[in-house]
Design a protein around this motif. Structure first.
Motif, PDB file in Angstrom:
ATOM      1  N   SER A 104       0.791  -1.238   0.000  1.00 28.87           N
ATOM      2  CA  SER A 104       0.000   0.000   0.000  1.00 28.87           C
ATOM      3  C   SER A 104       0.816   1.278   0.000  1.00 28.87           C
ATOM      4  O   SER A 104       0.292   2.346  -0.280  1.00 28.87           O
ATOM      5  N   GLU A 105       2.113   1.195   0.318  1.00 33.94           N
ATOM      6  CA  GLU A 105       2.929   2.419   0.303  1.00 33.94           C
ATOM      7  C   GLU A 105       4.396   2.066   0.088  1.00 33.94           C
ATOM      8  O   GLU A 105       4.776   0.889   0.100  1.00 33.94           O
ATOM      9  N   GLY A 106       5.200   3.101  -0.112  1.00 37.31           N
ATOM     10  CA  GLY A 106       6.648   2.926  -0.205  1.00 37.31           C
ATOM     11  C   GLY A 106       7.080   2.096  -1.408  1.00 37.31           C
ATOM     12  O   GLY A 106       6.511   2.192  -2.498  1.00 37.31           O
ATOM     13  N   ILE A 107       8.088   1.277  -1.190  1.00 38.94           N
ATOM     14  CA  ILE A 107       8.680   0.504  -2.293  1.00 38.94           C
ATOM     15  C   ILE A 107       7.661  -0.493  -2.866  1.00 38.94           C
ATOM     16  O   ILE A 107       7.584  -0.697  -4.075  1.00 38.94           O
ATOM     17  N   GLY A 108       6.854  -1.092  -1.990  1.00 33.25           N
ATOM     18  CA  GLY A 108       5.848  -2.055  -2.458  1.00 33.25           C
ATOM     19  C   GLY A 108       4.845  -1.403  -3.399  1.00 33.25           C
ATOM     20  O   GLY A 108       4.462  -1.982  -4.424  1.00 33.25           O
ATOM     21  N   ALA A 109       4.419  -0.175  -3.069  1.00 38.01           N
ATOM     22  CA  ALA A 109       3.484   0.547  -3.936  1.00 38.01           C
ATOM     23  C   ALA A 109       4.151   0.881  -5.269  1.00 38.01           C
ATOM     24  O   ALA A 109       3.508   0.825  -6.323  1.00 38.01           O
ATOM     25  N   PRO A 149      -6.402   2.039   3.271  1.00 38.41           N
ATOM     26  CA  PRO A 149      -5.403   2.571   2.319  1.00 38.41           C
ATOM     27  C   PRO A 149      -5.087   1.595   1.200  1.00 38.41           C
ATOM     28  O   PRO A 149      -4.819   2.015   0.061  1.00 38.41           O
ATOM     29  N   LEU A 150      -5.157   0.305   1.502  1.00 39.65           N
ATOM     30  CA  LEU A 150      -4.867  -0.697   0.460  1.00 39.65           C
ATOM     31  C   LEU A 150      -5.912  -0.620  -0.650  1.00 39.65           C
ATOM     32  O   LEU A 150      -5.584  -0.592  -1.837  1.00 39.65           O
ATOM     33  N   GLN A 151      -7.188  -0.532  -0.253  1.00 40.73           N
ATOM     34  CA  GLN A 151      -8.274  -0.467  -1.248  1.00 40.73           C
ATOM     35  C   GLN A 151      -8.201   0.843  -2.042  1.00 40.73           C
ATOM     36  O   GLN A 151      -8.405   0.846  -3.256  1.00 40.73           O
ATOM     37  N   GLN A 152      -7.858   1.931  -1.354  1.00 42.25           N
ATOM     38  CA  GLN A 152      -7.745   3.227  -2.060  1.00 42.25           C
ATOM     39  C   GLN A 152      -6.650   3.158  -3.120  1.00 42.25           C
ATOM     40  O   GLN A 152      -6.807   3.631  -4.244  1.00 42.25           O
ATOM     41  N   PHE A 153      -5.537   2.552  -2.765  1.00 43.43           N
ATOM     42  CA  PHE A 153      -4.430   2.432  -3.719  1.00 43.43           C
ATOM     43  C   PHE A 153      -4.831   1.508  -4.882  1.00 43.43           C
ATOM     44  O   PHE A 153      -4.540   1.778  -6.050  1.00 43.43           O
ATOM     45  N   ALA A 154      -5.524   0.426  -4.558  1.00 40.82           N
ATOM     46  CA  ALA A 154      -5.982  -0.513  -5.602  1.00 40.82           C
ATOM     47  C   ALA A 154      -6.930   0.199  -6.576  1.00 40.82           C
ATOM     48  O   ALA A 154      -6.824   0.026  -7.799  1.00 40.82           O
ATOM     49  N   ASP A 155      -7.846   1.023  -6.037  1.00 41.38           N
ATOM     50  CA  ASP A 155      -8.790   1.767  -6.895  1.00 41.38           C
ATOM     51  C   ASP A 155      -8.030   2.710  -7.831  1.00 41.38           C
ATOM     52  O   ASP A 155      -8.355   2.824  -9.010  1.00 41.38           O
ATOM     53  N   TYR A 156      -7.007   3.362  -7.272  1.00 35.93           N
ATOM     54  CA  TYR A 156      -6.185   4.282  -8.069  1.00 35.93           C
ATOM     55  C   TYR A 156      -5.520   3.515  -9.239  1.00 35.93           C
ATOM     56  O   TYR A 156      -5.559   3.961 -10.396  1.00 35.93           O
ATOM     57  N   LEU A 157      -4.949   2.366  -8.935  1.00 38.32           N
ATOM     58  CA  LEU A 157      -4.268   1.588  -9.996  1.00 38.32           C
ATOM     59  C   LEU A 157      -5.270   1.088 -11.036  1.00 38.32           C
ATOM     60  O   LEU A 157      -5.007   1.118 -12.247  1.00 38.32           O
ATOM     61  N   GLN A 158      -6.417   0.644 -10.533  1.00 38.55           N
ATOM     62  CA  GLN A 158      -7.458   0.111 -11.429  1.00 38.55           C
ATOM     63  C   GLN A 158      -7.929   1.191 -12.412  1.00 38.55           C
ATOM     64  O   GLN A 158      -8.055   0.938 -13.604  1.00 38.55           O
ATOM     65  N   ASN A 159      -8.148   2.407 -11.878  1.00 37.31           N
ATOM     66  CA  ASN A 159      -8.599   3.515 -12.740  1.00 37.31           C
ATOM     67  C   ASN A 159      -7.519   3.939 -13.720  1.00 37.31           C
ATOM     68  O   ASN A 159      -7.793   4.206 -14.886  1.00 37.31           O
ATOM     69  N   LYS A 160      -6.302   4.011 -13.235  1.00 37.42           N
ATOM     70  CA  LYS A 160      -5.214   4.542 -14.062  1.00 37.42           C
ATOM     71  C   LYS A 160      -4.813   3.553 -15.164  1.00 37.42           C
ATOM     72  O   LYS A 160      -4.571   3.956 -16.298  1.00 37.42           O
ATOM     73  N   TYR A 161      -4.730   2.266 -14.824  1.00 35.35           N
ATOM     74  CA  TYR A 161      -4.145   1.302 -15.778  1.00 35.35           C
ATOM     75  C   TYR A 161      -5.153   0.281 -16.320  1.00 35.35           C
ATOM     76  O   TYR A 161      -4.786  -0.562 -17.126  1.00 35.35           O
ATOM     77  N   LYS A 162      -6.393   0.332 -15.824  1.00 32.31           N
ATOM     78  CA  LYS A 162      -7.432  -0.609 -16.275  1.00 32.31           C
ATOM     79  C   LYS A 162      -7.028  -2.076 -16.051  1.00 32.31           C
ATOM     80  O   LYS A 162      -7.202  -2.914 -16.921  1.00 32.31           O
TER      81      LYS A 162
END
Ligand SMILES: NC(=O)c1ccc[n+]([C@@H]2O[C@H](COP(=O)([O-])OP(=O)(O)OC[C@H]3O[C@@H](n4cnc5c(N)ncnc54)[C@H](OP(=O)(O)O)[C@@H]3O)[C@@H](O)[C@H]2O)c1
Length: 265
Positions: free
Chosen positions: A17-22, A44-57
């Motif tokens: 969800s953050e740092g190097i893993g993100a 925060p994990l779900q928020q980051f996942a939503d961001y990736l899903q929207n950005k990269y489909k």
């Protein structure tokens, strides 16, 4: 050839969800890979996942587990219900900076579980499937702290040495089976965890603190070519001096003294 073409369509990032893993997850999503993302805190994990899903489909699955739990690998396998994993980044780690004796043995054991035992269990479970399939990739996060004794980082440093040696060993065992394994040996990287530890700058010649994105990008350049690597030119030079030029006793002393000064111990 893209990572997806080489290894398959799904990557798992433990500690995502953050740092190097993100940064790893972002890189993999940009390559079009679907992701299984693991961390303890679900929001925060779900928020980051939503961001990736929207950005990269891409598709994402969020699994909220504590990797300090001995059963976490089994729980992850059950949640995945047979889903194929083609690439793993085991990034999560616990660290403790301070005198060995001042930390409880339970806390040291948790660190050993998150940093060593859970990656061992995960590599055994997922690595076997990759070897049977004849392709896959595994990245283990190691650290410059694991190259010699590191006073005030003792157990953390020892767990990072374990990761480097495990990755290098499996690189050799699996290199003819189509499974690439690499240890990513990072120096100081500007993650929330690193910044929150509030380190003091120790001198003019301290290697530059890298961005998490630089670490991930460099790792994917080296994956498949090397059993392990050190991130960033400055860290490679510093490490060369520590490992090859000066006596080991001096290297251990420099490491311990630097940590003591950085963290005002
Ligand atoms: N940053 C540096 O300067 C540096 C230097 C050398 C090596 N490294 C290595 O690089 C890796 C990443 O470091 P980092 O600084 O980015 O941060 P980190 O604190 O090791 O990892 C942060 C991520 O891991 C998750 N995580 C932490 N503990 C977990 C647990 N018990 N179970 C499940 N998830 C967990 C966090 O989410 P939750 O909090 O929600 O669980 C977060 O997503 C580590 O292996 C570290 O040893 C870092």
């Amino acid at each position: 050839m893209t990572l997806k073409q080489k290894y398959g369509s799904t990557a798992l990032v433990a500690g995502a969800s953050e740092g190097i893993g993100a940064a790893f997850a972002d890189y993999l999503a940009a390559e079009g890979m679907d992701l299984v993302l693991i961390a303890r805190h679900p929001v925060p994990l779900q928020q980051f996942a939503d961001y990736l899903q929207n950005k990269y489909k891409v598709e994402t699955i969020c699994l909220s587990y504590d990797l300090a739990d001995q059963n976490s690998t089994q729980q992850i396998l059950e949640s995945l219900n047979g889903k194929e994993i083609n690439l793993i980044v085991y990034n999560a780690a616990l660290s403790y900076i301070g005198p060995f004796i001042k930390n409880s043995v339970q806390n040291h054991s948790h660190m050993a579980q998150v940093n060593m035992m859970t990656p061992l269990y995960m590599l055994h479970a997922f690595g076997e499937k990759m070897v049977n399939k004849g392709k896959g990739a595994i990245i283990l996060m190691a650290s410059l702290a694991g190259f010699q004794g590191s006073g005030y980082l003792s157990v953390y440093a020892a767990t990072k040495a374990f990761n480097r040696v495990l990755a290098e060993s499996l690189w050799f065992e699996w290199k003819n089976s189509g499974v690439d394994v690499i240890a990513c040996c990072a120096g100081a990287t500007a993650t929330p965890g690193y910044k929150n530890s509030n380190p003091e700058k120790t001198g003019f010649f301290t290697p530059r603190v890298l961005a998490p994105e630089e670490v991930a990008a460099e790792c994917f350049k080296k994956l498949g070519n090397k059993p392990s690597f050190i991130t960033g030119r400055g860290n490679r030079i510093a490490s060369f001096i520590m490992q090859n030029i000066i006596p080991r006793k001096m290297a251990i002393t420099i490491m311990g003294d630097t940590t003591r000064k950085m963290y005002r111990l």
